[in-house]
Design an enzyme around this catalytic site. Sequence first.
Site, PDB file in Angstrom:
ATOM      1  N   CYS A 131       0.866  -1.170   0.000  1.00 18.35           N
ATOM      2  CA  CYS A 131       0.000   0.000   0.000  1.00 18.35           C
ATOM      3  C   CYS A 131       0.905   1.223   0.000  1.00 18.35           C
ATOM      4  CB  CYS A 131      -0.937  -0.027   1.206  1.00 18.35           C
ATOM      5  SG  CYS A 131      -2.297   1.165   1.100  1.00 18.35           S
ATOM      6  N   CYS A 141      -4.012   6.140  -0.004  1.00 19.57           N
ATOM      7  CA  CYS A 141      -3.470   4.866  -0.471  1.00 19.57           C
ATOM      8  C   CYS A 141      -3.186   4.863  -1.971  1.00 19.57           C
ATOM      9  CB  CYS A 141      -4.420   3.738  -0.107  1.00 19.57           C
ATOM     10  SG  CYS A 141      -4.750   3.624   1.670  1.00 19.57           S
ATOM     11  N   LYS A 207     -12.133  -5.320   2.971  1.00 24.48           N
ATOM     12  CA  LYS A 207     -11.584  -4.395   3.960  1.00 24.48           C
ATOM     13  C   LYS A 207     -12.583  -3.263   4.164  1.00 24.48           C
ATOM     14  CE  LYS A 207      -7.535  -1.458   4.867  1.00 24.48           C
ATOM     15  NZ  LYS A 207      -6.221  -1.020   4.345  1.00 24.48           N
ATOM     16  N   ARG A 229     -11.070   7.450   3.898  1.00 23.63           N
ATOM     17  CA  ARG A 229     -10.886   6.401   2.886  1.00 23.63           C
ATOM     18  C   ARG A 229     -12.190   5.684   2.556  1.00 23.63           C
ATOM     19  NH1 ARG A 229      -5.548   4.845   6.202  1.00 23.63           N
ATOM     20  NH2 ARG A 229      -4.211   6.475   5.366  1.00 23.63           N
ATOM     21  N   LYS A 260     -11.032  -7.930   6.968  1.00 21.76           N
ATOM     22  CA  LYS A 260     -10.449  -6.971   7.906  1.00 21.76           C
ATOM     23  C   LYS A 260     -11.459  -5.852   8.172  1.00 21.76           C
ATOM     24  CE  LYS A 260      -6.528  -3.779   8.339  1.00 21.76           C
ATOM     25  NZ  LYS A 260      -5.382  -3.143   7.671  1.00 21.76           N
ATOM     26  N   TYR A 325      -1.507  -8.865  16.735  1.00 16.51           N
ATOM     27  CA  TYR A 325      -0.417  -8.289  17.519  1.00 16.51           C
ATOM     28  C   TYR A 325      -0.173  -9.077  18.805  1.00 16.51           C
ATOM     29  CZ  TYR A 325      -1.336  -4.487  14.282  1.00 16.51           C
ATOM     30  OH  TYR A 325      -1.522  -3.759  13.144  1.00 16.51           O
TER      31      TYR A 325
END
Length: 335
Positions: A131, A141, A207, A229, A260, A325
């Site tokens: 990206c 992006c 997404k 976005r 996502k 994470y």
Amino acid sequence: MTATLPIPPHFALRHQPRRLRRRAAMRAMLRETQLQASDFLLPIFLVEGTGVREEIASMPGVFRHSIDSCLQLCGEAVARRIPGVLLFGVVAAQCKDASGSASWDSNGLVQRATRAIREHYPDLLVIADACFCEYTDHGHCGVLAPDGDRDDPATLENLQRQALSYAEAGVDVIAPSGMVDGMVLAIREALDAARYERVAVLSYAIKYASAFYGPFRDAADSAPSFGDRRAYQMDPANRREAFRELALDLEEGADMVMVKPAMPYLDILRDVRERCDFPVLAYQVSGEYSMLRAAAAAGALELQRSVLESLLAIKRAGADAIISYFAIEVADWLD
């Protein structure tokens, strides 16, 4: 003479599900969904320098790493049998421009980190996020048209440059995340023409324009300087649109697809799993991570139990692999 008491109706039950829950060994034997370290991919934020391990304020426990520190983290992942990492480059402001050209620099952060990982941990899977928001001075992006909208044809050309640069550095998987129409086809054609047929494409096919990305934009210094976005990421209200995005990216040659965020879109993840025989990944995004961390820090949740439960839900919904994470901690908890 003592009267015989009638047997209460509940004593006559033939089926008592609790019989199969009473002992830990029985619960373990019959557990339908299992988590293991090989289910996870670890995201890593890369920065310039040496010996840099800088904690991200909005994501306690997550750090930006220089390449040498990244290698230490990769060693921890390998030791825990985590199969791969997802790399993000975070460049200084003076390295950003209108097109994000630093992203396809052969000596760029992701490229150098990939070569280093290849040298030290040749069996670790390297995935590169493809990206431009971390590399553009406007934070969007891709290339912008004069009216401020994204210029998709120009962005696709740059995406091909980026993908080829990553492939040349030794990346296993290119993961386009910009929701650019035609991005998978553009990358696949560029890779095949350059004889990188073995490099796979993991598409961020579905997404959503989510509020849960906030901490990531802090971590990657990728917040847009104006607007948002929503013109290219999906409307959170839409379900059927996901099937169209899925079909288009598979038709264009995606090897794997992603949903996502994960937790707020488990229904979409289940839908995709039921319609798709290709590998399906889910990204437990920064906001999901930070929310669980904050709740645990406040004493409202037990961290380990709540994290594992959230990840079980994602896998139960149909994810073949999960980007998280928490990957290192979860691998330790599961060991």
